[in-house]
Every structure is written in C-alpha cells, then in structure tokens.
Design a protein around this motif. Structure first.
Motif, PDB file in Angstrom:
ATOM      1  N   LYS A   1       0.711  -1.279  -0.024  1.00 50.47           N
ATOM      2  CA  LYS A   1       0.065  -0.257   0.090  1.00 50.47           C
ATOM      3  C   LYS A   1       0.293   1.843  -0.258  1.00 50.47           C
ATOM      4  CE  LYS A   1      -0.671  -0.321   5.441  1.00 50.47           C
ATOM      5  NZ  LYS A   1      -1.706   0.123   6.500  1.00 50.47           N
ATOM      6  N   HIS A   2       2.000   1.534  -0.118  1.00 52.11           N
ATOM      7  CA  HIS A   2       3.232   2.334   0.253  1.00 52.11           C
ATOM      8  C   HIS A   2       3.706   2.716  -0.805  1.00 52.11           C
ATOM      9  CE1 HIS A   2       1.708   3.452   3.722  1.00 52.11           C
ATOM     10  NE2 HIS A   2       1.768   2.298   4.843  1.00 52.11           N
ATOM     11  N   LEU A   3       3.943   2.174  -1.699  1.00 55.55           N
ATOM     12  CA  LEU A   3       4.504   2.477  -3.036  1.00 55.55           C
ATOM     13  C   LEU A   3       3.562   2.110  -3.792  1.00 55.55           C
ATOM     14  CD1 LEU A   3       6.836  -1.411  -3.237  1.00 55.55           C
ATOM     15  CD2 LEU A   3       6.654   1.158  -2.098  1.00 55.55           C
ATOM     16  N   GLY A   4       3.922   3.566  -4.945  1.00 56.01           N
ATOM     17  CA  GLY A   4       3.283   3.652  -5.988  1.00 56.01           C
ATOM     18  C   GLY A   4       3.268   3.407  -7.287  1.00 56.01           C
ATOM     19  N   ALA A   5       4.365   4.084  -8.041  1.00 51.56           N
ATOM     20  CA  ALA A   5       4.526   4.633  -9.720  1.00 51.56           C
ATOM     21  C   ALA A   5       5.675   3.655  -9.113  1.00 51.56           C
ATOM     22  CB  ALA A   5       4.784   5.774 -10.099  1.00 51.56           C
ATOM     23  N   SER A   6       6.194   3.088 -10.566  1.00 50.25           N
ATOM     24  CA  SER A   6       7.344   2.240 -10.588  1.00 50.25           C
ATOM     25  C   SER A   6       7.616   2.242 -12.330  1.00 50.25           C
ATOM     26  CB  SER A   6       6.993   0.887 -10.638  1.00 50.25           C
ATOM     27  OG  SER A   6       5.952   0.070 -10.948  1.00 50.25           O
ATOM     28  N   GLY A   7       8.725   1.863 -12.190  1.00 46.70           N
ATOM     29  CA  GLY A   7       9.192   1.348 -13.817  1.00 46.70           C
ATOM     30  C   GLY A   7      10.724   0.869 -14.326  1.00 46.70           C
ATOM     31  N   HIS A   8      11.299   1.054 -14.639  1.00 43.81           N
ATOM     32  CA  HIS A   8      12.737  -0.066 -15.115  1.00 43.81           C
ATOM     33  C   HIS A   8      13.642   1.571 -15.396  1.00 43.81           C
ATOM     34  CE1 HIS A   8      10.719  -3.667 -15.518  1.00 43.81           C
ATOM     35  NE2 HIS A   8      10.168  -3.473 -16.298  1.00 43.81           N
ATOM     36  N   PRO A   9      14.614   1.264 -14.998  1.00 48.00           N
ATOM     37  CA  PRO A   9      15.798   2.788 -15.275  1.00 48.00           C
ATOM     38  C   PRO A   9      16.186   2.408 -16.799  1.00 48.00           C
ATOM     39  CG  PRO A   9      17.152   1.135 -14.164  1.00 48.00           C
ATOM     40  CD  PRO A   9      15.113   0.748 -13.812  1.00 48.00           C
ATOM     41  N   ASP A  10      17.155   3.927 -17.044  1.00 46.99           N
ATOM     42  CA  ASP A  10      18.178   3.307 -18.156  1.00 46.99           C
ATOM     43  C   ASP A  10      19.181   2.492 -18.317  1.00 46.99           C
ATOM     44  OD1 ASP A  10      19.798   4.793 -17.135  1.00 46.99           O
ATOM     45  OD2 ASP A  10      19.813   6.712 -17.702  1.00 46.99           O
ATOM     46  N   ARG A  11      20.107   1.615 -19.212  1.00 46.58           N
ATOM     47  CA  ARG A  11      20.468   0.915 -19.126  1.00 46.58           C
ATOM     48  C   ARG A  11      21.541   0.816 -17.806  1.00 46.58           C
ATOM     49  NH1 ARG A  11      22.954  -0.717 -25.007  1.00 46.58           N
ATOM     50  NH2 ARG A  11      23.510  -3.005 -23.864  1.00 46.58           N
ATOM     51  N   THR A  12      22.181   2.581 -17.810  1.00 46.95           N
ATOM     52  CA  THR A  12      23.672   1.981 -16.817  1.00 46.95           C
ATOM     53  C   THR A  12      22.512   1.681 -15.479  1.00 46.95           C
ATOM     54  OG1 THR A  12      22.739   4.752 -16.994  1.00 46.95           O
ATOM     55  CG2 THR A  12      24.384   4.772 -18.468  1.00 46.95           C
ATOM     56  N   MET A  13      21.773   1.746 -15.417  1.00 46.62           N
ATOM     57  CA  MET A  13      21.396   1.501 -13.932  1.00 46.62           C
ATOM     58  C   MET A  13      20.385  -0.162 -13.510  1.00 46.62           C
ATOM     59  SD  MET A  13      19.834   5.650 -12.003  1.00 46.62           S
ATOM     60  CE  MET A  13      20.203   4.183 -10.615  1.00 46.62           C
ATOM     61  N   GLY A  14      20.174  -0.784 -14.683  1.00 53.67           N
ATOM     62  CA  GLY A  14      20.088  -1.523 -15.033  1.00 53.67           C
ATOM     63  C   GLY A  14      19.240  -2.151 -16.178  1.00 53.67           C
ATOM     64  N   GLY A  15      18.450  -1.243 -16.547  1.00 53.22           N
ATOM     65  CA  GLY A  15      17.727  -1.428 -17.628  1.00 53.22           C
ATOM     66  C   GLY A  15      16.865  -2.673 -17.253  1.00 53.22           C
ATOM     67  N   SER A  16      15.952  -3.323 -18.049  1.00 54.63           N
ATOM     68  CA  SER A  16      14.715  -4.212 -17.336  1.00 54.63           C
ATOM     69  C   SER A  16      15.300  -4.942 -16.247  1.00 54.63           C
ATOM     70  CB  SER A  16      14.380  -4.931 -18.786  1.00 54.63           C
ATOM     71  OG  SER A  16      15.153  -5.756 -18.942  1.00 54.63           O
ATOM     72  N   GLY A  17      16.406  -5.173 -15.672  1.00 52.66           N
ATOM     73  CA  GLY A  17      17.142  -5.771 -15.221  1.00 52.66           C
ATOM     74  C   GLY A  17      16.613  -5.427 -13.479  1.00 52.66           C
ATOM     75  N   ALA A  18      16.292  -4.101 -13.680  1.00 56.30           N
ATOM     76  CA  ALA A  18      16.144  -3.522 -12.357  1.00 56.30           C
ATOM     77  C   ALA A  18      14.584  -2.607 -12.384  1.00 56.30           C
ATOM     78  CB  ALA A  18      16.945  -2.118 -12.248  1.00 56.30           C
ATOM     79  N   THR A  19      14.129  -2.190 -11.217  1.00 56.45           N
ATOM     80  CA  THR A  19      12.744  -1.192 -11.557  1.00 56.45           C
ATOM     81  C   THR A  19      13.139  -0.111 -10.509  1.00 56.45           C
ATOM     82  OG1 THR A  19      11.490  -3.027 -11.542  1.00 56.45           O
ATOM     83  CG2 THR A  19      10.357  -2.055 -10.666  1.00 56.45           C
ATOM     84  N   TRP A  20      12.500   1.607 -10.881  1.00 52.30           N
ATOM     85  CA  TRP A  20      12.255   1.930  -9.448  1.00 52.30           C
ATOM     86  C   TRP A  20      10.647   2.441  -8.922  1.00 52.30           C
ATOM     87  CZ3 TRP A  20       9.019   5.467 -11.084  1.00 52.30           C
ATOM     88  CH2 TRP A  20       8.988   6.352 -12.147  1.00 52.30           C
ATOM     89  N   VAL A  21      10.692   2.832  -7.746  1.00 51.79           N
ATOM     90  CA  VAL A  21       9.835   2.340  -7.728  1.00 51.79           C
ATOM     91  C   VAL A  21       9.874   3.835  -6.745  1.00 51.79           C
ATOM     92  CG1 VAL A  21       8.170   1.671  -5.880  1.00 51.79           C
ATOM     93  CG2 VAL A  21       9.594   0.205  -7.166  1.00 51.79           C
ATOM     94  N   LEU A  22       8.155   4.647  -6.541  1.00 50.48           N
ATOM     95  CA  LEU A  22       8.132   5.403  -5.624  1.00 50.48           C
ATOM     96  C   LEU A  22       7.607   5.442  -3.550  1.00 50.48           C
ATOM     97  CD1 LEU A  22       6.606   8.763  -7.979  1.00 50.48           C
ATOM     98  CD2 LEU A  22       9.396   7.637  -7.341  1.00 50.48           C
ATOM     99  N   LEU A  23       7.813   6.051  -3.354  1.00 51.61           N
ATOM    100  CA  LEU A  23       7.401   5.468  -2.119  1.00 51.61           C
ATOM    101  C   LEU A  23       6.101   6.193  -2.034  1.00 51.61           C
ATOM    102  CD1 LEU A  23      10.214   4.096  -1.995  1.00 51.61           C
ATOM    103  CD2 LEU A  23       9.529   3.905   0.386  1.00 51.61           C
TER     104      LEU A  23
END
Length: 131
Positions: free
Chosen positions: A108-130
């Motif tokens: 419930k405390h996690l919002g929008a998310s997406g994948h960073p650019d290739r330098t930060m992991g691309g599709s092997g990483a996910t950023w999340v807004l709290l």
C-alpha cells in the motif's frame, strides 16, 4: 510581583493556537505534483538501492519487506530494486522480476514504478516511488 514579558504571551498564544508553515505546505504540494509526473519521477535519482541477485522467492520477499519499511522510516521518495533479467535462472524464466512486480502491486505504500535506463540496470531493475 513578577514581570511577564511579551515572549511569554507569544508562547502561550502559539501553544494554544499553533502555527501553519504555509511555505512548507506549498513546497510539499509542488513536490507531490512533480512526483505524479512520470517524466520527473523517472529522472529522479534513487535514494536507496537493493540487489536481490541470488535470493530465493521467500528470501527476496522478506528482504523487500525490510528494505521498504526502512526506506519509509527514513522518508525516502524513490528506491531502486535490482532483480536481474533471469538469464541465469535454471528454467530460463525470470523469478525475481515478476516477484518484485507483484510485491509493488500489493504494497500500500508503493506507487508508480518503472525500469531505469541501461546504465542503472534497464529491465533488470525497477525503480519505485514511495507514498
């Protein structure tokens, strides 16, 4: 008879009626508005990162619980979860990527998310807004 100075009266008034920091309210509103912009959120630098490589589903879920709760306590706005692309998984299918997606959707405390650019992991990483 004791003399009362003006600061005592002011402190009593502040204790009774309180104060409102209008500048802080406006700043927070503007920041929240920016956070709802996908472009702005994607460009924000994550304030904390965790790497789940090599963990089982259960280990990763527990690690995420601890990491997210700690990030919330610290008042962070954006985190980065490194989960890998699943290239080394025995079945040839990613295990941690879908787990992270499910975790984000259920928390419930996690919002929008997406994948960073290739330098930060691309599709092997996910950023999340709290929230």
């Amino acid at each position: 008879m004791a003399k009362t100075d003006a600061s005592d009266y002011m402190m009593k008034w502040l204790d009774k009626f309180g104060t409102v920091d209008k500048d802080r309210i406006v700043k927070n509103a503007n920041e929240n508005k920016k956070l709802h912009s996908t472009d702005y959120a994607a460009k924000m630098t994550p304030q904390a990162t965790i790497d789940l490589h090599g963990q089982t589903r259960d280990e990763a879920w527990n690690t995420l619980d601890l990491f997210v709760e700690n990030s919330l306590k610290r008042g962070l706005k954006k985190i980065l979860i490194i989960h890998g692309k699943g290239n080394h998984t025995g079945e040839g299918e990613s295990v941690l990527g879908p787990l992270v997606k499910t975790y984000i959707e259920q928390h419930k405390h996690l919002g929008a998310s997406g994948h960073p650019d290739r330098t930060m992991g691309g599709s092997g990483a996910t950023w999340v807004l709290l929230k």
